[in-house]
Design an enzyme around this catalytic site. Sequence first.
Site, PDB file in Angstrom:
ATOM      1  CG  ASP A  30      -2.163   1.172   0.856  1.00 46.12           C
ATOM      2  OD1 ASP A  30      -3.225   0.567   1.177  1.00 46.12           O
ATOM      3  OD2 ASP A  30      -1.794   2.115   1.163  1.00 46.12           O
ATOM      4  CG  HIS A 101      -8.519  -3.334  -2.393  1.00 43.20           C
ATOM      5  ND1 HIS A 101      -9.531  -2.461  -3.081  1.00 43.20           N
ATOM      6  CD2 HIS A 101      -8.523  -2.561  -1.267  1.00 43.20           C
ATOM      7  CE1 HIS A 101      -9.914  -1.303  -2.368  1.00 43.20           C
ATOM      8  NE2 HIS A 101      -9.233  -1.241  -1.266  1.00 43.20           N
TER       9      HIS A 101
HETATM   10  P1  5GP Z   1      -9.571   1.366   0.377  1.00 42.77           P
HETATM   11  O1  5GP Z   1      -9.586   2.257   1.242  1.00 42.77           O
HETATM   12  O2  5GP Z   1     -10.377   1.573  -1.098  1.00 42.77           O
HETATM   13  O3  5GP Z   1     -10.047  -0.028   0.904  1.00 42.77           O
HETATM   14  O4  5GP Z   1      -8.018   1.125  -0.052  1.00 42.77           O
HETATM   15  C1  5GP Z   1      -7.514   1.546  -0.995  1.00 42.77           C
HETATM   16  C2  5GP Z   1      -5.933   1.624  -0.743  1.00 42.77           C
HETATM   17  O5  5GP Z   1      -5.260   1.909  -1.731  1.00 42.77           O
HETATM   18  C3  5GP Z   1      -5.728   2.694   0.402  1.00 42.77           C
HETATM   19  O6  5GP Z   1      -5.159   2.074   1.436  1.00 42.77           O
HETATM   20  C4  5GP Z   1      -4.301   3.582  -0.412  1.00 42.77           C
HETATM   21  O7  5GP Z   1      -3.618   3.843   0.485  1.00 42.77           O
HETATM   22  C5  5GP Z   1      -4.005   2.512  -1.681  1.00 42.77           C
HETATM   23  N1  5GP Z   1      -3.677   3.212  -2.812  1.00 42.77           N
HETATM   24  C6  5GP Z   1      -4.119   4.190  -3.650  1.00 42.77           C
HETATM   25  N2  5GP Z   1      -3.710   4.358  -4.660  1.00 42.77           N
HETATM   26  C7  5GP Z   1      -2.636   3.583  -4.497  1.00 42.77           C
HETATM   27  C8  5GP Z   1      -1.505   3.549  -5.543  1.00 42.77           C
HETATM   28  O8  5GP Z   1      -1.231   4.172  -6.534  1.00 42.77           O
HETATM   29  N3  5GP Z   1      -0.581   2.555  -5.120  1.00 42.77           N
HETATM   30  C9  5GP Z   1      -0.499   2.022  -4.229  1.00 42.77           C
HETATM   31  N4  5GP Z   1       0.490   1.040  -4.016  1.00 42.77           N
HETATM   32  N5  5GP Z   1      -1.548   1.849  -3.171  1.00 42.77           N
HETATM   33  C10 5GP Z   1      -2.468   2.824  -3.350  1.00 42.77           C
END
Ligand code: 5GP
Length: 116
Positions: A30, A101
């Site tokens: 992340d 995810h």
């Molecule tokens: P959600 O909040 O949708 O469950 O988690 C999305 C996750 O994706 C977040 O923890 C965020 O930090 C991560 N994330 C967002 N954009 C990117 C990116 O471009 N690269 C990586 N490696 N992680 C990302």
Amino acid sequence: MTDTIFGKIIRREIPASIVYEDDDILGFRDIAPQAPVHVLFIPKHQPIPTLDDAAAGDAALLGRLMLAAAAYARREGLAQDGYRVVMNCREHAGQTVFHIHLHLLAGAPLGQFGTP
Ligand code: 5GP
């Protein structure tokens, strides 16, 4: 599937620290880690934006996401101390990327969660 930043990572159009890959699943660090180890596991081929969009036919894929996280944790020596897996679904859970995810969080004792 509506394309997301994770689609670009799958296609290697943007960089990511990829730490796990098999035929169906990609795992990468992340970008804003919430624990010493914070890895996201995503399906490479199936168009599922959220857990609410998953159907009975996706059961095996969802299981593979969990097993990929478990295999990674075992491989990295994280399993004995333990870890957490989390899947956020839509707004109240704070989902920001609409490509399903699984978060793997590990590497230190984790605080409680889930309260508003
Ligand atoms: P959600 O909040 O949708 O469950 O988690 C999305 C996750 O994706 C977040 O923890 C965020 O930090 C991560 N994330 C967002 N954009 C990117 C990116 O471009 N690269 C990586 N490696 N992680 C990302």
